[in-house]
Each structure stands twice: as structure tokens, then as C-alpha cells.
Write a protein that holds these residues in place. Structure first.
Motif, mmCIF file in Angstrom:
data_model
loop_
_atom_site.group_PDB
_atom_site.id
_atom_site.type_symbol
_atom_site.label_atom_id
_atom_site.label_comp_id
_atom_site.label_asym_id
_atom_site.label_seq_id
_atom_site.Cartn_x
_atom_site.Cartn_y
_atom_site.Cartn_z
ATOM 1 N N ARG A 93 11.174 0.368 -77.255
ATOM 2 C CA ARG A 93 10.902 -1.273 -77.345
ATOM 3 C C ARG A 93 11.806 -1.730 -78.738
ATOM 4 O O ARG A 93 12.225 -2.756 -78.562
ATOM 5 N N THR A 94 11.966 -0.981 -79.730
ATOM 6 C CA THR A 94 12.426 -1.747 -80.906
ATOM 7 C C THR A 94 13.903 -1.193 -81.218
ATOM 8 O O THR A 94 14.652 -1.790 -81.957
ATOM 9 N N GLY A 95 14.153 -0.057 -80.741
ATOM 10 C CA GLY A 95 15.537 0.421 -80.997
ATOM 11 C C GLY A 95 15.475 1.202 -82.318
ATOM 12 O O GLY A 95 16.698 1.502 -83.024
ATOM 13 N N MET A 96 14.571 1.576 -83.008
ATOM 14 C CA MET A 96 14.562 2.171 -84.213
ATOM 15 C C MET A 96 14.985 3.504 -84.219
ATOM 16 O O MET A 96 14.758 4.140 -83.288
ATOM 17 N N THR A 97 15.317 3.949 -85.362
ATOM 18 C CA THR A 97 16.088 5.300 -85.464
ATOM 19 C C THR A 97 14.512 6.147 -85.902
ATOM 20 O O THR A 97 13.841 5.642 -86.535
ATOM 21 N N VAL A 98 14.343 7.513 -85.189
ATOM 22 C CA VAL A 98 13.307 8.192 -85.813
ATOM 23 C C VAL A 98 13.866 9.551 -86.062
ATOM 24 O O VAL A 98 14.722 10.268 -85.546
ATOM 25 N N LEU A 99 13.418 10.066 -87.312
ATOM 26 C CA LEU A 99 13.830 11.473 -87.865
ATOM 27 C C LEU A 99 12.447 12.163 -87.858
ATOM 28 O O LEU A 99 11.498 11.772 -88.785
ATOM 29 N N VAL A 100 12.469 13.463 -87.379
ATOM 30 C CA VAL A 100 11.078 14.027 -87.251
ATOM 31 C C VAL A 100 11.370 15.610 -87.555
ATOM 32 O O VAL A 100 12.580 16.040 -87.358
ATOM 33 N N THR A 101 10.120 15.987 -88.315
ATOM 34 C CA THR A 101 10.260 17.600 -88.281
ATOM 35 C C THR A 101 9.209 17.917 -87.487
ATOM 36 O O THR A 101 8.264 17.459 -87.288
ATOM 37 N N THR A 102 9.286 19.189 -86.762
ATOM 38 C CA THR A 102 8.268 19.816 -86.152
ATOM 39 C C THR A 102 8.209 21.100 -85.741
ATOM 40 O O THR A 102 9.646 21.691 -86.198
ATOM 41 N N HIS A 103 7.726 21.938 -85.845
ATOM 42 C CA HIS A 103 7.447 23.419 -85.570
ATOM 43 C C HIS A 103 7.442 23.722 -84.013
ATOM 44 O O HIS A 103 7.351 24.915 -83.575
ATOM 45 N N TYR A 104 7.057 22.589 -83.270
ATOM 46 C CA TYR A 104 7.087 23.152 -81.767
ATOM 47 C C TYR A 104 8.264 22.486 -81.099
ATOM 48 O O TYR A 104 8.648 21.533 -80.839
ATOM 49 N N MET A 105 9.013 23.398 -80.779
ATOM 50 C CA MET A 105 10.277 23.657 -79.964
ATOM 51 C C MET A 105 10.269 22.856 -78.670
ATOM 52 O O MET A 105 10.932 22.182 -78.487
ATOM 53 N N ASP A 106 9.141 22.730 -78.115
ATOM 54 C CA ASP A 106 8.844 22.251 -76.932
ATOM 55 C C ASP A 106 9.265 20.636 -76.998
ATOM 56 O O ASP A 106 9.709 19.836 -76.276
ATOM 57 N N GLU A 107 8.642 20.098 -78.162
ATOM 58 C CA GLU A 107 8.521 18.890 -78.409
ATOM 59 C C GLU A 107 10.027 18.376 -78.813
ATOM 60 O O GLU A 107 10.347 17.314 -78.472
ATOM 61 N N ALA A 108 10.664 19.163 -79.694
ATOM 62 C CA ALA A 108 12.175 18.843 -79.889
ATOM 63 C C ALA A 108 12.951 18.959 -78.836
ATOM 64 O O ALA A 108 13.769 18.000 -78.480
ATOM 65 N N GLU A 109 12.714 19.815 -78.122
ATOM 66 C CA GLU A 109 13.457 19.864 -76.606
ATOM 67 C C GLU A 109 13.368 18.768 -75.680
ATOM 68 O O GLU A 109 14.256 18.104 -75.096
ATOM 69 N N GLN A 110 12.077 18.268 -75.844
ATOM 70 C CA GLN A 110 11.865 17.116 -74.734
ATOM 71 C C GLN A 110 12.009 15.865 -75.284
ATOM 72 O O GLN A 110 12.491 14.754 -74.709
#
Length: 279
Positions: free
Chosen positions: A197-214
């Protein structure tokens, strides 16, 4: 025969949302971040992955102005983080690992508090608080004490807190830690909707590889303070070999090391405390 018109000047490339050059930081004699060069494109979801103690949170704290760089240079949408800290902060929404919501306040009061902290103009404050709560699906529960929210609702409330100032860059440090799979999906659904909706940039850390992959357009794998791999999840998986997953890439980069670097007992306690409160 008409003379050729003036040659148009080439348009400058879009300014990077985040650019880190030679970024370093040490805690005592331990080098937590060791020469990180990184560029995040406007509008993408970028995942910073790695084991505990890899330097991810330290890198994020330098990007968000919460920690000065020991060496190197960071810009956010072209603004020098070291010289323009307040201007950079106005561009950023940040959801840390540790809980930032106050259980004694209502959801609306929590978001209103962040609106004041982020210096949202008084005339726009009520509307932006309502809009942020609506974005994360909490408007109907806005006047309930946050202490009565479920773990997934708390994380969505923290998203609203980060979004109330309409940031161009949303930084999420382990946003789904301690949540069950259904709540994790609900949080990511909101993040995806808001980004679209906003076109914002998202920087995320996660230990869940399925989240990163998806959900991530590109990812960087960090180990012992350095970036070891960078690309789309599909590129990294293909580079490792047919049938590889992002989990396999993670293991190949880290060598199956479970914990290295600066991650210590205080980090473990803080993570477990967050997980218990969200669970």
C-alpha cells in the motif's frame, strides 16, 4: 535538415534506501561488525540473516542511529546517519526484539505515545494514530489495555507504533519471535499489505528461514560480523546446488555454528523474556 536537439542528461539512479560502507563496531576487544558493505534498494523487503551474535542487531542499531559506527559510513535515503541523526530518525520506524508496548496503556494510548515521541504534528496526531491502528487491524481493540492482547496482537500493536509517523523505512528485528505459526502469518500478512500500500522499504532480521524465503526480495547472510552471502533466496539456493533450501545455505555459511560473537546470557534472557510475554 534540423539540428539535433540537446542531449538529455542521464537521470541519476534512485538513491539507496540504506547504504553501508566499511561499517565496523567493537565491544571492548570483540569485533561485532567487521567491514560491512551493504546496499538496500527502495521498496524492497530485505532480510538480514545469521546466527545469534553474528552482528545483525548491532548493524541495525547503527543504521537506526541508536549506536555510533566505530568506523565506516551509513546513509538512509542519502542522509548521513552520523551527521543528520534527527532527520534520519524521522524516516524510520523501528520494532526491536524486546517489547516496546506498555501493557498498562490501551492500544490507542501506546500508539499516541509513539506519535508524540516521533514528533507527529499535533493537528495530524489523532488521524495518524487511528490510521496506524487500522493498518494493522487493531482499531476495534484500540481502547482495550494492551496487557490483555494476545502475542500476535502485541506484535501488530508494535507495528502500529512504528508506522504512526509514516516512515519510509521500516526496521523489524525478529518481529515474530515467540509467536505460533498462525500469529506469525498474521503479522507477515500485515507487513506485506502495508508495504504494498505504501511502497515503504522493509529491513528485517529473522531466524525463520521459511519467512525469509517467502517474504524477502533479497537476503544477506551474516556470520562473525561479516556478510558471507547476498542475493535473492532463489539465487542463493541455486548457487548451492539443486534441491537446496535457504536452511542449507544458512548452514553452509555458518558451518552449523549455533552461537558465536557477542551474543551472551543477557541476549538469551532478553529473547526468552520476550517469547514468554508474547506466548
Amino acid at each position: 535538415m534540423s539540428e539535433p536537439g540537446p542531449v538529455p542528461e542521464p537521470r541519476p539512479a534512485a538513491e539507496a534506501a540504506v547504504r553501508c560502507t566499511g561499517l565496523r563496531h567493537s565491544f571492548g576487544g570483540t569485533r561485532a561488525v567487521d567491514g560491512v558493505d551493504l546496499e538496500i534498494r527502495p521498496g524492497e523487503v530485505f532480510g538480514l540473516l545469521g546466527p545469534n551474535g553474528a552482528g545483525k542487531t548491532t548493524t541495525i542499531r547503527m543504521i537506526t542511529t541508536l549506536l555510533p559506527a566505530g568506523a565506516g559510513h551509513v546513509t538512509v535515503f542519502g542522509l548521513d546517519v552520523a551527521r543528520r541523526r534527527m532527520a534520519v530518525r524521522r524516516l524510520i520506524g523501528y520494532v526491536p526484539q524486546q517489547l516496546s508496548a506498555d501493557g498498562a496503556l490501551t492500544g490507542r494510548e501506546n500508539v499516541a505515545l509513539f506519535a508524540r515521541l516521533f514528533d507527529v504534528p499535533r493537528a495530524r496526531r489523532t488521524g495518524q494514530v487511528r490510521g496506524a491502528l487500522e493498518l494493522v487491524g487493531l482499531l476495534d481493540d484500540a481502547d482495550r489495555p494492551a496487557g490483555r492482547y494476545s502475542g500476535g496482537m502485541i506484535r501488530r500493536l508494535e507495528l502500529a507504533q512504528a508506522l504512526v509517523s509514516s516512515p519510509r523505512l521500516l526496521v523489524l528485528d525478529e518481529p515474530t519471535i515467540g509467536l505460533d505459526p498462525v500469529a506469525r502469518s498474521a503479522v507477515w500478512d500485515r507487513i506485506s499489505e502495508i508495504r504494498e500500500r505504501t511502497g515503504m522499504t522493509v529491513l528485517v532480521t529473522t531466524h525463520y528461514m521459511d519467512e525469509a524465503e517467502q517474504y524477502c526480495d533479497r537476503v544477506a547472510l551474516m556470520h562473525a560480523g561479516r556478510l558471507r552471502a547476498l542475493g535473492t533466496p532463489a539465487e542463493l539456493e541455486t548457487g548451492l546446488g539443486d534441491g537446496s533450501t535457504l536452511d542449507d545455505v544458512f548452514r553452509s555459511v555458518t558451518g552449523d555454528v549455533l552461537e558465536t560473537g557477542t551474543g551472551g546470557i543477557r541476549d538469551v534472557r532478553a529473547t526468552r523474556r520476550t517469547a514468554r510475554r508474547l506466548g
